[in-house]
Write a protein that holds these residues in place. Structure first.
Motif, PDB file in Angstrom:
ATOM      1  N   PHE A   1     -42.343   0.402  31.726  1.00  0.00           N
ATOM      2  CA  PHE A   1     -40.970   0.127  32.151  1.00  0.00           C
ATOM      3  C   PHE A   1     -40.211  -0.722  31.143  1.00  0.00           C
ATOM      4  CE2 PHE A   1     -42.513   1.842  36.092  1.00  0.00           C
ATOM      5  CZ  PHE A   1     -41.399   2.512  36.575  1.00  0.00           C
ATOM      6  N   ARG A   2     -40.910  -1.538  30.392  1.00  0.00           N
ATOM      7  CA  ARG A   2     -40.234  -2.286  29.313  1.00  0.00           C
ATOM      8  C   ARG A   2     -39.725  -1.323  28.248  1.00  0.00           C
ATOM      9  NH1 ARG A   2     -39.035  -7.742  29.303  1.00  0.00           N
ATOM     10  NH2 ARG A   2     -39.205  -7.479  27.081  1.00  0.00           N
TER      11      ARG A   2
ATOM     12  N   THR B   1     -35.323  -1.024  36.180  1.00  0.00           N
ATOM     13  CA  THR B   1     -36.450  -1.209  35.256  1.00  0.00           C
ATOM     14  C   THR B   1     -36.809  -2.684  35.111  1.00  0.00           C
ATOM     15  OG1 THR B   1     -34.996  -1.146  33.318  1.00  0.00           O
ATOM     16  CG2 THR B   1     -36.087   0.910  33.944  1.00  0.00           C
ATOM     17  N   THR B   2     -35.818  -3.553  35.127  1.00  0.00           N
ATOM     18  CA  THR B   2     -36.092  -4.985  35.025  1.00  0.00           C
ATOM     19  C   THR B   2     -36.824  -5.483  36.268  1.00  0.00           C
ATOM     20  OG1 THR B   2     -34.150  -5.303  33.619  1.00  0.00           O
ATOM     21  CG2 THR B   2     -35.030  -7.253  34.716  1.00  0.00           C
TER      22      THR B   2
ATOM     23  N   LEU C   1     -38.999   1.817  28.704  1.00  0.00           N
ATOM     24  CA  LEU C   1     -37.899   2.546  29.319  1.00  0.00           C
ATOM     25  C   LEU C   1     -36.617   1.708  29.289  1.00  0.00           C
ATOM     26  CD1 LEU C   1     -36.836   5.030  30.793  1.00  0.00           C
ATOM     27  CD2 LEU C   1     -37.676   4.021  32.934  1.00  0.00           C
ATOM     28  N   GLY C   2     -36.735   0.425  29.580  1.00  0.00           N
ATOM     29  CA  GLY C   2     -35.573  -0.455  29.530  1.00  0.00           C
ATOM     30  C   GLY C   2     -34.957  -0.526  28.142  1.00  0.00           C
TER      31      GLY C   2
ATOM     32  N   VAL D   1     -38.599  -3.689  38.486  1.00  0.00           N
ATOM     33  CA  VAL D   1     -39.930  -3.087  38.557  1.00  0.00           C
ATOM     34  C   VAL D   1     -40.865  -3.749  37.546  1.00  0.00           C
ATOM     35  CG1 VAL D   1     -41.249  -0.954  38.193  1.00  0.00           C
ATOM     36  CG2 VAL D   1     -39.134  -0.902  39.519  1.00  0.00           C
ATOM     37  N   SER D   2     -40.367  -4.018  36.341  1.00  0.00           N
ATOM     38  CA  SER D   2     -41.178  -4.705  35.327  1.00  0.00           C
ATOM     39  C   SER D   2     -41.646  -6.059  35.837  1.00  0.00           C
ATOM     40  CB  SER D   2     -40.382  -4.900  34.026  1.00  0.00           C
ATOM     41  OG  SER D   2     -40.105  -3.678  33.422  1.00  0.00           O
TER      42      SER D   2
ATOM     43  N   GLY E   1     -30.033   1.766  36.142  1.00  0.00           N
ATOM     44  CA  GLY E   1     -31.333   1.995  35.507  1.00  0.00           C
ATOM     45  C   GLY E   1     -31.895   0.730  34.893  1.00  0.00           C
ATOM     46  N   LYS E   2     -31.038  -0.044  34.264  1.00  0.00           N
ATOM     47  CA  LYS E   2     -31.483  -1.294  33.650  1.00  0.00           C
ATOM     48  C   LYS E   2     -31.925  -2.294  34.721  1.00  0.00           C
ATOM     49  CE  LYS E   2     -32.250  -3.870  30.143  1.00  0.00           C
ATOM     50  NZ  LYS E   2     -33.377  -3.601  29.272  1.00  0.00           N
TER      51      LYS E   2
END
Length: 176
Positions: A81-82, A17-18, A84-85, A20-21, A13-14
């Motif tokens: 997304f940030r 999200t990184t 979410l991260g 995608v961000s 997940g991390k």
């Protein structure tokens, strides 16, 4: 609560999200940089209008507005997304029920709601541009979505759940 440092789902997940961000930020920057390049090369648009030069100012404004709104949406998605991260980080640390996560979820809910609102002028702009360039296929993969509205509602509810969980934890710590 103990952290799970080797949790593969949190790690994945991390990473996602990184990545995608970073991609969303790149797209936002490209869209912003496209605006002046587009405005300096507007003659191509005038030629494509095939004699409808009277519509040129409105067409230019519509395309510029679409690029600007697209950049703003990408920037908002980047922030989504940030947040979410950062929530994933607190889960990995074993302490997700904190007020900061409730705030993050609430902000994510607002971003999801803004996506739905932003879709309206974007769809209108594309519809107008299709009338000006009927021989061109102009597509924008954005629409009003019941799923998007539902996502915003779920995020607002989760924000309340996290806020309540944080309050309950603080109350429990105060009685022990």
């Amino acid at each position: 609560m103990a952290a799970r440092p080797n949790d593969p789902l949190l790690a994945a997940g991390k990473i996602v999200t990184t990545l995608v961000s970073a991609l969303l930020l790149l797209v936002a920057v490209v869209l912003v940089l496209t605006i002046p390049a587009f405005l300096f090369s507007y003659k191509h648009v005038a030629e494509a209008l095939d004699g409808n030069a009277a519509n040129l100012p409105l067409v230019l404004a519509t395309i510029t507005g679409l690029l600007t709104l697209g950049a703003a949406v990408m920037a908002a998605a980047f922030m989504f997304f940030r947040y979410l991260g950062k929530i994933i980080d607190t889960v990995g640390q074993g302490d997700p029920f904190v007020d900061e996560n409730a705030d993050r979820l609430e902000k994510m809910g607002w971003i999801a709601a803004v996506f739905q609102v932003a879709a309206i002028p974007m769809m209108m702009a594309v519809a107008y541009l299709q009338t000006q360039f009927p021989e061109q296929e102009i597509q924008l993969d954005i629409e009003l979505s019941a799923t998007g509205v539902l996502l915003a509602i779920v995020l607002f509810i989760l924000a309340r759940v996290f806020r309540q969980g944080s309050a309950m934890r603080e109350e429990l710590e105060g009685t022990v």
